[in-house]
Scaffold this active site. Sequence first.
Site, PDB file in Angstrom:
ATOM      1  CD  GLU A  51       7.078   4.799   1.838  1.00  0.00           C
ATOM      2  OE1 GLU A  51       6.175   5.144   2.625  1.00  0.00           O
ATOM      3  OE2 GLU A  51       7.897   5.622   1.386  1.00  0.00           O
ATOM      4  CD  GLU A  73      -1.683   1.691   2.892  1.00  0.00           C
ATOM      5  OE1 GLU A  73      -1.221   2.825   3.147  1.00  0.00           O
ATOM      6  OE2 GLU A  73      -2.102   0.907   3.772  1.00  0.00           O
TER       7      GLU A  73
END
Length: 981
Positions: free
Chosen positions: A147, A76
Site C-alpha cells: 500500500e 486511510e
Amino acid sequence: MAIENAAAATNAADKGGEILKARTDKREYRRIVLKNSLEVLLISDPDTDKCAASMNVSVGSFSDPEGLEGLAHFLEHMLFYASEKYPEEDSYSKYITEHGGSTNAYTSTEHTNYHFDINTDSFDEALDRFAQFFIKPLMSADATMREIKAVDSENQKNLLSDSWRMHQLKKHLSREDHPYHKFNTGNIDTLHVRPEANGVDTRSELIKFYEKHYSANTMHLVVYDKQNLDKIQDLVEEMFQEIRNTNKEIPRFPGQPCTQEHLQVLVKAVPIKQGHNLTISWPVTPSIHHYEEAPCTYVGHLIGHEGKGSLFHALKILGWATGLYAGEPDWTMEYSFFTVSINLTDAGHDHMQDILGLLFRHINLLQQSGVSQWIFDELSAIFEAEFHYQAKIDPLSYAVNISSNMTIYPTKHWLIGSSLPSKFNPASVQKVLDDLSPDNVRIFWESNKFEGQTDKVEPWYNTAYSLEKISKFTIQFKLMQSAPDVNLFLPTPNVFIPTDFSLKHFTDKNQVLEQDIFPVLLRKTSFSRLWYKPDTKFFKPKAYVKMDFNCPLAVSSPDTVVLSNLFVWLLVDYLNEYAYYAQAAGLHYGLSLSDNGFELSLVGFNHKLRILLEAVIQKIANFEVKPDRFSVVKETVIKSYQNYKFQQPYNQAMSYCSMVLQDHTWPWTEELDALSHLEAEDLMNFVPMLLSRTFVECYIAGNVEKDEAESMVKHIEDVLFNDPKPICRPLYPSQFLTSRVAELGAGMKYFYHQEGSNPSDENSALVHYIQVHQDEFSMNSKLQLFELIAKQATFHQLRTIEQLGYITSLSQRNDSGVYGVQFIIQSSVKGPGHVDSRVESLLKDLESKLYKMSDEEFKSNVTALIDMKLEKHKNLSEESLFYWGEIQEGTLKFNRIDAEVATLREIKKEELIDFFDEYIKVGAPKKKSLSICVYGNQHLKEMPSDKDKVVAPSIEIEDIVGFRKSQPLYGSLKGCSQLKL
C-alpha cells in the site's frame, strides 16, 4: 429571510435538536449520540434503492508526524484491508462490489472521510464490516509495503499536474513551523526510504497514529437507510458502540501560515501546460465564522461577476483574459485565503501589471461603494431557491457532504451548511474587502515564458520558480494609476432569478398517465423532431432541454471540425455577459460539439428558461465573426490542443482506442495543424454553409407543458427555417449522419504501440479492449454480469496484489451501441507490454473463478445486478441523460431497463460460462481484442521488443486511420429511425 422559511420545513419529530431541511425534502432525520460519544445522524428514506454510510474522523494530514509525510493518507489506504471480525484481506471491498456498491475514502488537512454505498438488502452486513475498521482493524504487515507503493503511484500521477504543483508551491512559501507547509500525499521516500534509514518502522508508527487519533468522540457518522429511524438507530447502536472512546481533543492548529515574509510577494512559476495564469490571494478571516452572513460569497460574487461593468468583462474586451474565478477555496477554522484566479491570453501576460492595477482599482471601487442590501438579498434569494428545490443526489455523496458538515456546523445547519446566507451584516463583508489590500497580497504568476528565468525549485514536485517582493507603493502608485481607463461598475439586478415555482398540473402523482412514463414523439417536421417527457417523478420547478443541431458539414474533415469548434466557442463568448446572469440564478446552459454537429443544453428552473433559449437562438441566427474575439478564441483553442500531449497516459490510450473504433474521428494533431492556418474570413465563409443544411433533434422534459415544449421548437423553426431568406434548410434524407464503429476480426488480437506524448512523464498505460456485440438485451445482460463478477477481482489482483498502478479498472464500453469491456491500467513500475500479459493471466484466473462459482454465488451476483439496474433515477438530469442517450444512439429503447432485467431473471450460469468461453476468455473463437500500449519515458526502451512479439495471427496497427478504413463497420442503429422521417 431564508432561515425563517427553512424553519417552516423543520421536522418537529426530529430528536436531539431540530434539523432544518428543504421544503421539498421528504426524508426523516435524527441526531443521536452513542454511549461512547460518537455523534450520528440517521437518515430514513423509504424511496431509496441504495443505502450509504460516511464516517468523518477529525484528523488529517496536518497531524502527520515530522519525517513521515503522508502518514494520515497512508492510514486511510490501510484501514480497509481487514479487521479481526472479518480477517480476509480485501473482503470488505469484495462484498461491497459484489452487492452493487462502491467504497472510497479521502484525506484532507484536518479530516479523513471513509464511505460506501450498497444495494439496500445487503446494507446491514456491509455496515457491520465498515464499523469493524474503527473497532479492531488489522493493518497487516503483508499489506504495508504494497500500500506504500499504491500511495506512491497515486503521487506519481500528480507530479505533472499543474494544479497539484501550484498548490504545493503556495504551501511551500509559508511558515515552515505551520502544518500548512507540509507535503501531505506521501510517497515511497517519505513512507519507506527515509524512515527505514532513520530506524523508524512505518507500520509501528501507523498503529501509534491510529491509537493516538482515532477515538469515537472525534468521529461523526451519517447512516442513510431505507428503514425507519428507530430500526436504523437499533442497528447503529449495536454496531458502533464498541468503538473505543479515549476522549481525545480534536487537534487544533492555531496561527496563520503566512508571516510578513510570505506576503507582498510576486512568484513566477513554470507550469507543465501551455498558457498563462495569474492567481492573487490574501489571508482573510475564515468566513465559516460568519457563514450566515457569507462575506466571502458576497465579495466573490462581485469580483467574479462576468456581466457588463465587471472586471472580467473589461479584461475580456481588452483581449487579456479568458476566465476569472473569485472566492475562498482554501480554508480551515483557523485561517483562510481569498483568491482571484485569472486565465490570461498572450496579450494579457504582457499586460500583467495593468491587470493587477485594474484588479486593485476594482477592489477599491467595492471598498468605497459600500455593501448593498439589494445585492445580498439577490444572493439570498438565489441560494434559497437552489436549496429548497435542490435535486436529490445519490445517498453516498449526500452522506459524505453531511458528515463533513457535522464537524463544523451546529446541528440545525448540518444539511444547510453555508448554503443559506440569511443575515445581512455589512461590517463582516467590509472586513473582507478591507483585507484585500496591497499590504498582504500573494501573487502567483504561471507561464512557460519563465522557462530558464527562475532560480528556485520546490522540492516535492520540482516546480521551477522565482520570488520577488512587490511593495504597496508599487501597486497603489504605479500599477493602479498606469492601468487603462475602463468603466467598472456594479452588476444590474438579475432578471433571471425565478419567482414562479408552481408545478404544472401533470405533476399530480395521482394523474400520471401511462403515456407519460416514457418520452413521446410529440412533433416532427422536415426541420426538427421533438421528444417530450413531463415530470411525473421529481416534482421540482425545473426543466431539461437538449437540442442537437445535426449539420453534416460539421464533422466531414479536420478543417470543418475545427471551424465548428471555433463557431461554438465564439457563440459562448458572445453570450457570456448576458447568460452569466442566468447561470448565477440557477439556469445553466451549454453549447458543445456533438457527433453530428453542435448541441445546446438548458437545465435548471423553468420559469425564465424560454427567455434564455430565445437569446441563444437569436445569437445563432445573427452570428458574425468579430476579428478581435476570433483571435482570442483561436489562441485559446490552439493552447487546448497543444495541451492534449500533457494528458494522463491512460487518457491518451483511451483516445487512441476511440480513434481506432469510431468513424469520422480525426487525430488531434491534424486538427491542430488545420487550426493554425485558419483566419476569421474562413469562419465567416464557413458558418452559413454549416447551418445551410440542418435538422434539430429536441428533447424537452420536466416542469413544461406540451404546448410550451411545442412552442419552443416552433420558435426555433420560425427563426432559423421559416424566414423568406432562411438561414437553415432541411437535410436531404441521404444527409442524415450516422455514428458507425469499426468491427474487429473474430479470433483476432490487435496491438497499437505508441510513445507517450509527454517525454517527461514516467507513467505508461494500457487499455485492453474486448469488443463483443451490438446492442441486444440478452447479450448486454451477460456482458454486464461478467463485468460485475470480474470488477473487484481485477482491482484486487492487479492493484492490491501486484501493485501495477493506482489507476486500475475494469468497465463496460459502449461506442454508438457496440458493446465491450476495457481494462485500464496506468503504471510507473511496469511497461504496458508486461501489464498486458498480466491482464491475459487475470483472464485465465477469471475463467477458473467462473467455472468454480457455486449456484448460490451466481444467483447472488444476478440479484445484485438486477437491484443495480432497477435503481430509480434520483433527479430530472439523471432521467433525461438516460432517455437522451437512447435518442442520440438511435436505439429508442426507453424500456431498456425492464427488458434487460427480464433477461437477467431467466439467465443460467451455463449461459454466462458459454458467453465467456465464446467472447472473452484467452483463445475464445469469437474474441476480438485490441491492446493500446502507451509508453512513458522509463519504459520506452521496451517498445521495440514488445512490437517484435506481435506475431500472426495477432496484428500490429501502424496507422490508426488507415486501419480503421480497412475494417468493416457495424451497421448504424440510427440510420433507420431517421430515414423514416
